[in-house]
Write a protein that holds these residues in place. Structure first.
Motif, PDB file in Angstrom:
ATOM      1  N   ILE A 104       0.867  -1.181   0.000  1.00 31.13           N
ATOM      2  CA  ILE A 104       0.000   0.000   0.000  1.00 31.13           C
ATOM      3  C   ILE A 104       0.901   1.228   0.000  1.00 31.13           C
ATOM      4  O   ILE A 104       1.790   1.345   0.842  1.00 31.13           O
ATOM      5  CB  ILE A 104      -0.909   0.022   1.238  1.00 31.13           C
ATOM      6  N   ASN A 106       1.294   5.586  -0.273  1.00 33.25           N
ATOM      7  CA  ASN A 106       0.674   6.897  -0.073  1.00 33.25           C
ATOM      8  C   ASN A 106       1.693   7.970  -0.408  1.00 33.25           C
ATOM      9  O   ASN A 106       2.882   7.802  -0.149  1.00 33.25           O
ATOM     10  CB  ASN A 106       0.230   7.092   1.383  1.00 33.25           C
ATOM     11  N   GLY A 120      -4.783   5.512  -0.460  1.00 35.57           N
ATOM     12  CA  GLY A 120      -3.882   4.409  -0.747  1.00 35.57           C
ATOM     13  C   GLY A 120      -3.974   3.937  -2.189  1.00 35.57           C
ATOM     14  O   GLY A 120      -5.046   3.920  -2.787  1.00 35.57           O
TER      15      GLY A 120
END
Length: 144
Positions: A104, A106, A120
């Protein structure tokens, strides 16, 4: 004479704005984080320096590395194309992170004391609007 003065001031002030645009990224803090249960990577770009951390607890001491002038110019150009206000609305092109197929990721940009952050997305598969920018940032971690 008035027209000449107005024209001169318009050109002078316009050039001042261009110089300020170039400095935009110099005041920004860019953080890219990709993690799963077993791995972690945080890339921070600030003031032509990059640090890469692989410890989610912050116990390691990442060494700042200077970004080359050519890479910095390219990153500045990519940064200019990023629409900060729309970062949170970007749609991830894939959903591999839902079944542990990808980490994930970001992206967070702090600019003028205001934070802008994406939702995400899959590490390696950023939204198309920021793909070049994210790919450039992640390339710094591969160099280390």
């Amino acid at each position: 004479m008035k027209i000449l003065s107005i024209l001169f001031l318009s050109i002078f002030l316009g050039k001042g704005c261009e110089a300020q645009k170039k400095q935009d990224i110099e005041t920004a803090i860019i953080e890219y984080v990709a993690n799963t249960r077993g791995s972690y990577q945080k890339i921070t770009v600030k003031n032509q320096m990059v640090t890469v951390s692989k410890d989610r607890n912050g116990n390691d001491k990442p060494v700042p590395t200077k970004i080359t002038e050519a890479d910095w110019k390219e990153l500045v150009e990519f940064f200019k194309s990023v629409k900060l206000d729309s970062l949170a609305k970007l749609k991830a092109p894939t959903e591999k992170r839902f079944y542990d197929g990808a980490a994930i990721a970001n992206l967070k940009i702090t600019y003028k004391d205001k934070g802008y952050e994406t939702t995400g997305f899959d590490h390696g598969f950023p939204p198309k609007e920021i793909k070049k920018f994210v790919d450039k940032i992640t390339s710094y971690a591969k160099i280390k």
